[in-house]
Design a protein around this motif. Structure first.
Motif, PDB file in Angstrom:
ATOM      1  N   GLY A   2       0.813  -1.217   0.000  1.00  0.00           N
ATOM      2  CA  GLY A   2       0.000   0.000   0.000  1.00  0.00           C
ATOM      3  C   GLY A   2       0.842   1.259   0.000  1.00  0.00           C
ATOM      4  O   GLY A   2       0.539   2.228  -0.709  1.00  0.00           O
ATOM      5  N   LEU A   3       1.922   1.256   0.792  1.00  0.00           N
ATOM      6  CA  LEU A   3       2.808   2.418   0.825  1.00  0.00           C
ATOM      7  C   LEU A   3       3.532   2.613  -0.497  1.00  0.00           C
ATOM      8  O   LEU A   3       3.723   3.750  -0.951  1.00  0.00           O
ATOM      9  CB  LEU A   3       3.818   2.273   1.962  1.00  0.00           C
ATOM     10  N   VAL A   4       3.936   1.527  -1.152  1.00  0.00           N
ATOM     11  CA  VAL A   4       4.604   1.630  -2.446  1.00  0.00           C
ATOM     12  C   VAL A   4       3.655   2.191  -3.502  1.00  0.00           C
ATOM     13  O   VAL A   4       4.037   3.053  -4.310  1.00  0.00           O
ATOM     14  CB  VAL A   4       5.171   0.252  -2.870  1.00  0.00           C
ATOM     15  N   VAL A   5       2.416   1.742  -3.495  1.00  0.00           N
ATOM     16  CA  VAL A   5       1.431   2.257  -4.453  1.00  0.00           C
ATOM     17  C   VAL A   5       1.160   3.737  -4.198  1.00  0.00           C
ATOM     18  O   VAL A   5       1.115   4.547  -5.132  1.00  0.00           O
ATOM     19  CB  VAL A   5       0.126   1.426  -4.374  1.00  0.00           C
ATOM     20  N   ALA A   6       1.003   4.124  -2.930  1.00  0.00           N
ATOM     21  CA  ALA A   6       0.767   5.533  -2.604  1.00  0.00           C
ATOM     22  C   ALA A   6       1.967   6.392  -2.975  1.00  0.00           C
ATOM     23  O   ALA A   6       1.814   7.506  -3.498  1.00  0.00           O
ATOM     24  CB  ALA A   6       0.457   5.674  -1.111  1.00  0.00           C
ATOM     25  N   ALA A   7       3.181   5.893  -2.744  1.00  0.00           N
ATOM     26  CA  ALA A   7       4.375   6.643  -3.124  1.00  0.00           C
ATOM     27  C   ALA A   7       4.491   6.764  -4.640  1.00  0.00           C
ATOM     28  O   ALA A   7       4.947   7.790  -5.159  1.00  0.00           O
ATOM     29  CB  ALA A   7       5.616   5.961  -2.558  1.00  0.00           C
ATOM     30  N   GLY A   8       4.061   5.756  -5.350  1.00  0.00           N
ATOM     31  CA  GLY A   8       4.056   5.821  -6.813  1.00  0.00           C
ATOM     32  C   GLY A   8       3.115   6.885  -7.329  1.00  0.00           C
ATOM     33  O   GLY A   8       3.444   7.638  -8.265  1.00  0.00           O
ATOM     34  N   PHE A   9       1.936   6.964  -6.753  1.00  0.00           N
ATOM     35  CA  PHE A   9       0.978   8.012  -7.144  1.00  0.00           C
ATOM     36  C   PHE A   9       1.530   9.396  -6.820  1.00  0.00           C
ATOM     37  O   PHE A   9       1.433  10.328  -7.623  1.00  0.00           O
ATOM     38  CB  PHE A   9      -0.372   7.810  -6.452  1.00  0.00           C
ATOM     39  N   ALA A  10       2.098   9.550  -5.637  1.00  0.00           N
ATOM     40  CA  ALA A  10       2.637  10.852  -5.243  1.00  0.00           C
ATOM     41  C   ALA A  10       3.818  11.237  -6.133  1.00  0.00           C
ATOM     42  O   ALA A  10       3.945  12.400  -6.547  1.00  0.00           O
ATOM     43  CB  ALA A  10       3.068  10.810  -3.774  1.00  0.00           C
ATOM     44  N   GLY A  11       4.670  10.284  -6.459  1.00  0.00           N
ATOM     45  CA  GLY A  11       5.806  10.569  -7.331  1.00  0.00           C
ATOM     46  C   GLY A  11       5.380  10.929  -8.741  1.00  0.00           C
ATOM     47  O   GLY A  11       5.942  11.842  -9.358  1.00  0.00           O
ATOM     48  N   SER A  12       4.384  10.235  -9.266  1.00  0.00           N
ATOM     49  CA  SER A  12       3.918  10.567 -10.615  1.00  0.00           C
ATOM     50  C   SER A  12       3.265  11.944 -10.639  1.00  0.00           C
ATOM     51  O   SER A  12       3.407  12.684 -11.613  1.00  0.00           O
ATOM     52  CB  SER A  12       2.939   9.506 -11.121  1.00  0.00           C
ATOM     53  N   LEU A  13       2.599  12.307  -9.571  1.00  0.00           N
ATOM     54  CA  LEU A  13       2.016  13.646  -9.493  1.00  0.00           C
ATOM     55  C   LEU A  13       3.107  14.696  -9.365  1.00  0.00           C
ATOM     56  O   LEU A  13       3.051  15.754 -10.017  1.00  0.00           O
ATOM     57  CB  LEU A  13       1.073  13.722  -8.283  1.00  0.00           C
ATOM     58  N   LEU A  14       4.122  14.412  -8.581  1.00  0.00           N
ATOM     59  CA  LEU A  14       5.217  15.353  -8.387  1.00  0.00           C
ATOM     60  C   LEU A  14       5.994  15.589  -9.682  1.00  0.00           C
ATOM     61  O   LEU A  14       6.328  16.721 -10.023  1.00  0.00           O
ATOM     62  CB  LEU A  14       6.160  14.826  -7.300  1.00  0.00           C
ATOM     63  N   PHE A  15       6.267  14.523 -10.421  1.00  0.00           N
ATOM     64  CA  PHE A  15       7.018  14.665 -11.668  1.00  0.00           C
ATOM     65  C   PHE A  15       6.133  15.062 -12.841  1.00  0.00           C
ATOM     66  O   PHE A  15       6.622  15.575 -13.838  1.00  0.00           O
ATOM     67  CB  PHE A  15       7.751  13.366 -12.003  1.00  0.00           C
ATOM     68  N   GLY A  16       4.836  14.837 -12.742  1.00  0.00           N
ATOM     69  CA  GLY A  16       3.942  15.143 -13.854  1.00  0.00           C
ATOM     70  C   GLY A  16       3.450  16.568 -13.875  1.00  0.00           C
ATOM     71  O   GLY A  16       3.111  17.093 -14.944  1.00  0.00           O
ATOM     72  N   LEU A  17       3.368  17.225 -12.744  1.00  0.00           N
ATOM     73  CA  LEU A  17       2.859  18.596 -12.701  1.00  0.00           C
ATOM     74  C   LEU A  17       3.721  19.591 -13.481  1.00  0.00           C
ATOM     75  O   LEU A  17       3.161  20.431 -14.195  1.00  0.00           O
ATOM     76  CB  LEU A  17       2.683  19.062 -11.259  1.00  0.00           C
TER      77      LEU A  17
END
Length: 79
Positions: free
Chosen positions: A43-58
């Motif tokens: 769960g933490l890996v999936v949440a970190a993946g979402f946060a990272g994609s948002l951070l790099f995608g913005l």
């Protein structure tokens, strides 16, 4: 109980609404500590993946111009 209005060819179909089983399901097994930790880690890996994609995608979604200035065409600037 209410009766059905349409004709039912078999009696067991009409009585299926009121049928209840007397068999109880087996109790749920408790999850082990290692399984709980692995689920938490996934769960933490999936949440970190979402946060990272948002951070790099913005930054990629930004237009590159400040939002306070409106875009003007060359025809309106020449007047």
């Amino acid at each position: 109980m209410f009766r059905r209005r349409e004709a039912v060819p078999f009696a067991f179909v009409a009585e299926a609404d009121s049928f209840r089983s007397n068999v109880t399901p087996p109790p749920r097994q408790r999850i082990s500590r290692s399984e709980l930790m692995s689920r938490t880690l996934i769960g933490l890996v999936v949440a970190a993946g979402f946060a990272g994609s948002l951070l790099f995608g913005l930054p990629a979604l930004e237009s590159g111009q400040p939002s306070g200035q409106a875009q003007r065409s060359e025809a309106s600037q020449g007047r």
